[in-house]
Design a protein around this motif. Structure first.
Motif, PDB file in Angstrom:
ATOM      1  N   LEU A 237      -4.997 -21.915 -34.834  1.00 57.71           N
ATOM      2  CA  LEU A 237      -5.378 -23.366 -34.695  1.00 57.71           C
ATOM      3  C   LEU A 237      -6.293 -23.832 -35.911  1.00 57.71           C
ATOM      4  N   ILE A 238      -7.341 -23.154 -36.182  1.00 59.79           N
ATOM      5  CA  ILE A 238      -8.489 -23.553 -37.428  1.00 59.79           C
ATOM      6  C   ILE A 238      -7.472 -23.718 -38.550  1.00 59.79           C
ATOM      7  N   SER A 239      -6.708 -22.748 -38.997  1.00 58.42           N
ATOM      8  CA  SER A 239      -6.064 -23.257 -40.182  1.00 58.42           C
ATOM      9  C   SER A 239      -4.912 -24.223 -40.150  1.00 58.42           C
ATOM     10  N   PHE A 240      -4.387 -24.258 -38.936  1.00 56.31           N
ATOM     11  CA  PHE A 240      -3.611 -25.529 -38.666  1.00 56.31           C
ATOM     12  C   PHE A 240      -4.191 -26.793 -39.198  1.00 56.31           C
ATOM     13  N   ILE A 241      -5.486 -26.914 -38.472  1.00 52.69           N
ATOM     14  CA  ILE A 241      -6.186 -28.313 -38.532  1.00 52.69           C
ATOM     15  C   ILE A 241      -6.703 -28.310 -39.936  1.00 52.69           C
ATOM     16  N   ASN A 242      -7.088 -27.086 -40.575  1.00 54.40           N
ATOM     17  CA  ASN A 242      -7.577 -27.411 -42.019  1.00 54.40           C
ATOM     18  C   ASN A 242      -6.538 -27.503 -42.921  1.00 54.40           C
ATOM     19  N   PHE A 244      -3.832 -29.381 -41.932  1.00 52.72           N
ATOM     20  CA  PHE A 244      -3.385 -30.846 -41.932  1.00 52.72           C
ATOM     21  C   PHE A 244      -4.361 -31.629 -42.617  1.00 52.72           C
ATOM     22  N   TYR A 245      -5.632 -31.223 -42.584  1.00 53.23           N
ATOM     23  CA  TYR A 245      -6.534 -32.247 -43.205  1.00 53.23           C
ATOM     24  C   TYR A 245      -6.082 -32.155 -44.802  1.00 53.23           C
ATOM     25  N   GLN A 246      -5.999 -30.955 -45.368  1.00 53.16           N
ATOM     26  CA  GLN A 246      -5.419 -31.066 -46.597  1.00 53.16           C
ATOM     27  C   GLN A 246      -4.306 -31.807 -47.080  1.00 53.16           C
ATOM     28  N   GLN A 247      -3.119 -31.873 -46.224  1.00 56.82           N
ATOM     29  CA  GLN A 247      -2.144 -32.453 -46.564  1.00 56.82           C
ATOM     30  C   GLN A 247      -2.128 -34.136 -46.144  1.00 56.82           C
ATOM     31  N   THR A 248      -2.827 -34.329 -45.157  1.00 60.54           N
ATOM     32  CA  THR A 248      -2.969 -35.865 -44.930  1.00 60.54           C
ATOM     33  C   THR A 248      -4.245 -36.518 -45.013  1.00 60.54           C
ATOM     34  N   ALA A 249      -5.540 -35.950 -45.039  1.00 58.38           N
ATOM     35  CA  ALA A 249      -6.818 -36.429 -45.385  1.00 58.38           C
ATOM     36  C   ALA A 249      -7.049 -37.163 -43.783  1.00 58.38           C
ATOM     37  N   ILE A 250      -6.352 -36.634 -42.739  1.00 57.36           N
ATOM     38  CA  ILE A 250      -6.811 -37.085 -41.257  1.00 57.36           C
ATOM     39  C   ILE A 250      -7.458 -35.777 -40.685  1.00 57.36           C
ATOM     40  N   LEU A 298     -19.046 -19.683 -36.655  1.00 60.35           N
ATOM     41  CA  LEU A 298     -19.882 -19.062 -37.476  1.00 60.35           C
ATOM     42  C   LEU A 298     -20.549 -17.655 -36.818  1.00 60.35           C
ATOM     43  N   LYS A 299     -21.130 -17.833 -35.719  1.00 65.16           N
ATOM     44  CA  LYS A 299     -21.530 -16.605 -35.106  1.00 65.16           C
ATOM     45  C   LYS A 299     -20.627 -15.648 -34.789  1.00 65.16           C
ATOM     46  N   LYS A 300     -19.397 -16.295 -34.336  1.00 70.38           N
ATOM     47  CA  LYS A 300     -18.223 -15.301 -34.158  1.00 70.38           C
ATOM     48  C   LYS A 300     -17.521 -14.658 -35.263  1.00 70.38           C
ATOM     49  N   LYS A 301     -17.910 -15.095 -36.424  1.00 68.42           N
ATOM     50  CA  LYS A 301     -17.485 -14.861 -37.757  1.00 68.42           C
ATOM     51  C   LYS A 301     -15.948 -15.205 -37.893  1.00 68.42           C
ATOM     52  N   LEU A 302     -15.619 -16.356 -37.436  1.00 65.03           N
ATOM     53  CA  LEU A 302     -14.365 -16.799 -37.713  1.00 65.03           C
ATOM     54  C   LEU A 302     -14.351 -17.613 -38.728  1.00 65.03           C
ATOM     55  N   PRO A 303     -13.226 -18.111 -39.236  1.00 65.86           N
ATOM     56  CA  PRO A 303     -13.308 -19.062 -40.511  1.00 65.86           C
ATOM     57  C   PRO A 303     -13.458 -20.444 -39.729  1.00 65.86           C
ATOM     58  N   LEU A 304     -14.197 -21.305 -40.669  1.00 67.26           N
ATOM     59  CA  LEU A 304     -14.727 -22.517 -40.385  1.00 67.26           C
ATOM     60  C   LEU A 304     -13.581 -23.918 -40.253  1.00 67.26           C
ATOM     61  N   LEU A 305     -14.035 -24.785 -39.717  1.00 70.47           N
ATOM     62  CA  LEU A 305     -13.315 -26.130 -39.727  1.00 70.47           C
ATOM     63  C   LEU A 305     -13.858 -26.583 -41.060  1.00 70.47           C
ATOM     64  N   ASP A 306     -12.716 -27.047 -41.742  1.00 69.39           N
ATOM     65  CA  ASP A 306     -13.051 -27.771 -42.985  1.00 69.39           C
ATOM     66  C   ASP A 306     -12.754 -29.183 -42.993  1.00 69.39           C
ATOM     67  N   VAL A 307     -13.085 -30.155 -42.417  1.00 69.84           N
ATOM     68  CA  VAL A 307     -12.497 -31.427 -42.009  1.00 69.84           C
ATOM     69  C   VAL A 307     -13.673 -32.654 -42.323  1.00 69.84           C
TER      70      VAL A 307
END
Ligand SMILES: *Cc1c(COP(=O)(O)O)cnc(C)c1O
Length: 307
Positions: A237-242, A244-250, A298-307
């Motif tokens: 889900l995190i990479s999907f959201i990131n 999607f933001y890269q592709q659409t700026a939404i 961050l606490k769970k050492k997962l990738p972050l949302l970048d939106v």
């Protein structure tokens, strides 16, 4: 009556499948009273004013979009606000809680007072005794249920769709308490199908929505995209959201609109929608939650949302 802009999404998958996808940018309707929370509060604030009540009381989790929106609306329109927050441990050291939690910090800066209650007590919040006890403690106040959902909220959400939106075959919306989708169903035409994407587990929502909406409308909840439950999130889900933001700026939020958009694209891929169908996805906002989610990631050492 305010309306938000519709923005078309272009990508390879949609082209290939012959599906039109448009996003209704309710997230842009207000910088702090975002998306559907603005719609849900509007008539409630009018009603509180009419009743001459100065205090608003409502409920939410520690990262609640509704609590955030309510605190700002209270400041802006001259109400005192009290947030009843799930998790009594958060009240043990308020300074620390505020330092760590961007949602509660924002609400506090807007003048919201908090009452932190245990998870057990929070579950009893719709019990009339809970309200009575609160009333004897606080005096008169205007009560707004969890997530802001009541009949006036639904009335506000009936203003999301415009006549121009009647051309879409499908309207997609994320579902928490079911208030927003109820307003949308009431306003949709009989030819349109409203698809709800619950962000939490459970089949109880159908009955709630049925009670709040007019008969004869076409709607359905799709339970396949809650990602394990409310505010649960994974790497996919995190990479999907990131992406999607890269592709659409939404920007999409991780709790509601991100899960829904993931679901819509997955359904497009699986040919759920016929060729030449058109979809209006309602972006209900919720972006204030990104910062708090990133702290947890961050606490769970997962990738972050970048939106
Ligand atoms: C609160 C919220 C929802 C859920 O709305 P309900 O009326 O409770 O179903 C959906 N999306 C976002 C971004 C929200 O903040």
């Amino acid at each position: 009556m305010e309306s938000s802009r519709n923005q078309i999404i272009n990508n390879k998958l949609l082209d290939e499948k012959g599906v039109t996808l448009v996003i209704k940018r309710e997230d842009e309707i207000h910088p702090y009273i975002s998306g559907n929370k603005y719609r849900k509060l509007k008539y409630n604030l009018e009603e509180a004013k009419k009743q001459g009540l100065k205090n608003l009381v409502s409920f939410g989790g520690a990262y609640s979009n509704h609590i955030s929106a309510l605190s700002y609306a209270g400041k802006k329109y001259g109400f005192e606000t009290l947030g009843i927050i799930r998790g009594d441990e958060l009240g043990d050291d308020l300074e620390k809680t505020l330092a760590q939690n961007p949602t509660l910090r924002f609400a506090h800066e807007n003048g919201m007072k908090f009452k932190f209650v245990s998870r057990e007590a929070y579950r009893e919040k719709d019990n009339p005794d809970f309200k009575k006890a609160l009333q004897s403690e606080l005096g008169e106040f205007y009560w707004i249920p969890e997530g802001g959902t009541n009949d006036l909220a639904i009335k506000g959400c009936e203003e999301i769709l415009t006549d121009n939106d009647k051309k879409f075959d499908f309207i997609c919306v994320a579902v928490g308490t079911g208030g927003t989708i109820s307003g949308i169903i009431n306003k949709a035409s009989d030819q349109q199908t409203v698809l709800g994407f619950p962000s939490l587990k459970g089949e109880f929502l159908e009955a709630i929505i049925k009670e709040k909406t007019m008969p004869g409308k076409q709607w359905k909840l799709i339970h396949a995209y809650h990602f394990g439950g409310y505010a649960k999130i994974n790497k996919n889900l995190i990479s999907f959201i990131n992406d999607f933001y890269q592709q659409t700026a939404i920007p999409l939020d991780p709790v509601y609109t991100g899960k829904m958009m993931f679901g819509i694209m997955d359904l497009v891929q699986k040919d759920f929608f016929n060729r030449n169908s058109s979809i209006l996805m309602v972006h209900t906002g919720g972006l204030q939650g990104v910062e708090g989610m990133n702290q947890r990631l961050l606490k769970k050492k997962l990738p972050l949302l970048d939106v």
